[in-house]
Design an enzyme around this catalytic site. Structure first.
Site: not given
Ligand code: NAP
Length: 286
Positions: A67, A103, A127, A129, A151-152, A154
């Site tokens: 992204k 989003d 989070g 991300g 966030n995990r 910081v």
């Molecule tokens: P991303 O950019 O990869 O960000 C992931 C986030 O989660 C980061 O802050 C990361 O922390 C944290 N994280 C990952 N693994 C972790 C763990 N084991 N323990 C603690 N924190 C952890 O992903 P994203 O695009 O933001 O998506 C995040 C989630 O939202 C996904 O499950 C996605 O499917 C969902 N989502 C849903 C929708 C919807 O329409 N419902 C839309 C978008 C996303 P670090 O910074 O420490 O790596």
């Protein structure tokens, strides 16, 4: 056939093909458009964007981990995505390839569908991300009074708060996820924007282990949508909190992408039914 793609790595877990193809069928566009997933390595991003620029591919959704990484290949990024540096939708205008994030729109439409007012609300976002960024900017633009980003890592939360403060006059602070407990009594709304709780390795995980029953006026939203009832939402319900699952946002962000590519209004109810039916059968096979 006009090709629409979901690019990412992995993509097998995605509900988007089920949802978008159901919508295209209901719109009688299934003979004109197809929507499929394409798992690509990072080195494939430039080629995909080029294929969109010459009309070989009509448009794409982008998911983790691309992204942000795809931005360097785009001609332009629309607001608010250019402020937070993450896109989930790509489309063409002439030979320009443009990125945007649906989003934020999807998130706000989901809140409105659930009757949640967000002005003057104190929100804890877990989070930092792409999804957390879209949610934080949507809240900041909608006059949320205060944001706390935990966030995990910081440093990533600190970066997000700095970017927010650069664009908005908003009270925002950041911290480590492990320190969540001290914030629970100060907030109205808690949103999980991490994959914790998602089907697969994280399924029985929750970003926070407990919510006290004294926090029963809290609203808890999980962006994770498979499974629908995540561990976090279970904990929140047990504490008496109002809960919102990730399906509404999924459907509305998908509908917004489809509207951008086709110029027509997608059937949101058909998309929701397709997602719910697929989830009742366990969702996509991973
Ligand atoms: P991303 O950019 O990869 O960000 C992931 C986030 O989660 C980061 O802050 C990361 O922390 C944290 N994280 C990952 N693994 C972790 C763990 N084991 N323990 C603690 N924190 C952890 O992903 P994203 O695009 O933001 O998506 C995040 C989630 O939202 C996904 O499950 C996605 O499917 C969902 N989502 C849903 C929708 C919807 O329409 N419902 C839309 C978008 C996303 P670090 O910074 O420490 O790596």
């Amino acid at each position: 056939m006009k090709r629409l793609l979901l690019i990412g790595n992995p993509v097998a877990h995605s509900m988007s093909p089920v949802m978008q193809n159901a919508a295209l069928k209901a719109m009688r566009l299934n003979n004109e458009y197809s929507y499929e997933t394409l798992e690509i390595p990072e080195s494939g991003l430039r080629e995909i964007v080029h294929a969109i620029s010459i009309g070989e591919i009509t448009g794409a959704n982008v998911t983790a981990p691309y992204k942000t990484r795809v931005l360097q290949y785009l001609t332009r990024v629309e607001s608010p995505a250019h402020m937070f540096g993450s896109v989930n939708t790509i489309f063409r205008e002439g030979t320009s390839v443009i990125g945007c994030s649906t989003d934020s729109t999807g998130f706000l439409k989901a809140l409105s569908e659930h009757g949640l007012k967000i002005n003057k609300v104190r929100t804890l976002i877990i989070g930092a991300g792409g999804a957390a960024r879209a949610v934080a900017f949507a809240l900041a633009q909608s006059s949320a009074s205060e944001l706390i980003i935990l966030n995990r890592t910081v440093d990533n939360a600190r970066d997000l708060v700095a970017t927010l403060k650069h664009h908005f006059r908003i009270k925002a602070e950041y911290g480590l996820l492990a320190d969540y407990e001290q914030y629970l009594s100060q907030i109205d709304f808690l949103i999980n924007c991490t994959p914790l709780g998602m089907k697969g390795a994280y399924e029985r995980c929750s970003p926070i282990p407990a919510i006290p029953t004294t926090c029963d006026d809290l609203t808890v939203m999980d962006l994770v949508y498979n499974p629908r009832q995540t561990k976090l939402l279970e904990i929140a319900k047990e504490a008496g909190c109002k809960t919102i699952d990730g399906i509404s946002m999924l459907v509305h962000q998908g509908a917004e992408s489809l509207r951008i590519w086709t110029g027509e209004s997608p059937p949101v109810a058909v998309m929701r039914n397709a997602v719910e039916a697929s989830l009742r059968q366990g969702g996509p096979k991973i």
